[in-house]
Design a protein around this motif. Structure first.
Motif, PDB file in Angstrom:
ATOM      1  N   LYS A  49      26.501  17.673 -69.274  1.00  0.00           N
ATOM      2  CA  LYS A  49      26.978  17.132 -70.553  1.00  0.00           C
ATOM      3  C   LYS A  49      25.812  16.819 -71.481  1.00  0.00           C
ATOM      4  O   LYS A  49      25.877  17.063 -72.682  1.00  0.00           O
ATOM      5  N   ARG A  50      24.731  16.291 -70.918  1.00  0.00           N
ATOM      6  CA  ARG A  50      23.546  15.965 -71.726  1.00  0.00           C
ATOM      7  C   ARG A  50      22.938  17.232 -72.313  1.00  0.00           C
ATOM      8  O   ARG A  50      22.593  17.275 -73.497  1.00  0.00           O
ATOM      9  N   GLU A  51      22.842  18.302 -71.506  1.00  0.00           N
ATOM     10  CA  GLU A  51      22.300  19.572 -72.003  1.00  0.00           C
ATOM     11  C   GLU A  51      23.197  20.169 -73.079  1.00  0.00           C
ATOM     12  O   GLU A  51      22.703  20.666 -74.099  1.00  0.00           O
ATOM     13  N   GLN A  52      24.507  20.126 -72.871  1.00  0.00           N
ATOM     14  CA  GLN A  52      25.432  20.652 -73.878  1.00  0.00           C
ATOM     15  C   GLN A  52      25.317  19.871 -75.179  1.00  0.00           C
ATOM     16  O   GLN A  52      25.313  20.454 -76.269  1.00  0.00           O
ATOM     17  N   GLN A  53      25.193  18.559 -75.065  1.00  0.00           N
ATOM     18  CA  GLN A  53      25.074  17.737 -76.266  1.00  0.00           C
ATOM     19  C   GLN A  53      23.767  18.038 -77.001  1.00  0.00           C
ATOM     20  O   GLN A  53      23.740  18.087 -78.220  1.00  0.00           O
ATOM     21  N   GLU A  54      22.688  18.269 -76.254  1.00  0.00           N
ATOM     22  CA  GLU A  54      21.410  18.621 -76.873  1.00  0.00           C
ATOM     23  C   GLU A  54      21.521  19.956 -77.608  1.00  0.00           C
ATOM     24  O   GLU A  54      21.004  20.106 -78.716  1.00  0.00           O
ATOM     25  N   LEU A  55      22.188  20.937 -76.981  1.00  0.00           N
ATOM     26  CA  LEU A  55      22.377  22.223 -77.652  1.00  0.00           C
ATOM     27  C   LEU A  55      23.204  22.068 -78.926  1.00  0.00           C
ATOM     28  O   LEU A  55      22.882  22.646 -79.967  1.00  0.00           O
ATOM     29  N   ILE A  56      24.264  21.294 -78.835  1.00  0.00           N
ATOM     30  CA  ILE A  56      25.107  21.090 -80.014  1.00  0.00           C
ATOM     31  C   ILE A  56      24.310  20.400 -81.114  1.00  0.00           C
ATOM     32  O   ILE A  56      24.377  20.783 -82.282  1.00  0.00           O
ATOM     33  N   ASN A  57      23.550  19.387 -80.748  1.00  0.00           N
ATOM     34  CA  ASN A  57      22.760  18.670 -81.749  1.00  0.00           C
ATOM     35  C   ASN A  57      21.667  19.551 -82.340  1.00  0.00           C
ATOM     36  O   ASN A  57      21.317  19.409 -83.508  1.00  0.00           O
ATOM     37  N   THR A  58      21.128  20.468 -81.547  1.00  0.00           N
ATOM     38  CA  THR A  58      20.055  21.322 -82.028  1.00  0.00           C
ATOM     39  C   THR A  58      20.559  22.336 -83.032  1.00  0.00           C
ATOM     40  O   THR A  58      19.952  22.541 -84.078  1.00  0.00           O
ATOM     41  N   TYR A  59      21.678  22.975 -82.738  1.00  0.00           N
ATOM     42  CA  TYR A  59      22.131  24.080 -83.570  1.00  0.00           C
ATOM     43  C   TYR A  59      23.161  23.699 -84.621  1.00  0.00           C
ATOM     44  O   TYR A  59      23.484  24.497 -85.480  1.00  0.00           O
ATOM     45  N   ARG A  60      23.711  22.516 -84.586  1.00  0.00           N
ATOM     46  CA  ARG A  60      24.723  22.136 -85.565  1.00  0.00           C
ATOM     47  C   ARG A  60      24.276  20.934 -86.388  1.00  0.00           C
ATOM     48  O   ARG A  60      25.031  19.998 -86.600  1.00  0.00           O
TER      49      ARG A  60
END
Length: 119
Positions: A50-61
């Motif tokens: 979940k932490r990795e997914q949230q980091e990806l979402i925060n990075t690209y959006r």
């Protein structure tokens, strides 16, 4: 005279026994820690995913402006005018005319040479 229990505590056999007991206690503690970790492992894995997914979402959006939504008019003001794509009919005729002229010149030269030197 030393007591019999004191004599047993100094023998090499007794020392080995106490060392083995200490090792057994350490191994039991390690096993219990490993079991606790194995019980918590799925939760830790899910949390990491979940932490990795949230980091990806925060990075690209990320929003481009923090104040609010992006105003589409900024794109129109800052955009460079696009190059006009030339159509086939608008292209220069010079390369085609040069090629036709060279072929015509070659044909004329061939017929001239043939008529002058092959009588």
């Amino acid at each position: 005279m030393p007591r019999p229990t004191d004599r047993n505590s100094t023998t090499p056999l007794h020392k080995k026994k106490t060392d083995l007991e200490l090792k057994a206690e350490k191994l039991k503690a390690e096993i219990s820690q490993t079991r606790q970790f194995l019980q918590k492992a799925p939760e830790l894995k899910n949390a990491a995913q979940k932490r990795e997914q949230q980091e990806l979402i925060n990075t690209y959006r990320r929003p481009t402006r923090i104040e609010g939504p992006v105003d589409f008019r900024y794109d129109l003001v800052k955009s460079k005018p696009s190059k006009h794509v030339t159509l086939r009919s608008e292209r220069s005729k010079a390369p085609f005319l040069t090629f036709a002229l060279l072929i015509t010149l070659g044909v004329v030269a061939y017929y001239t040479w043939r008529n002058l030197f092959h009588v």
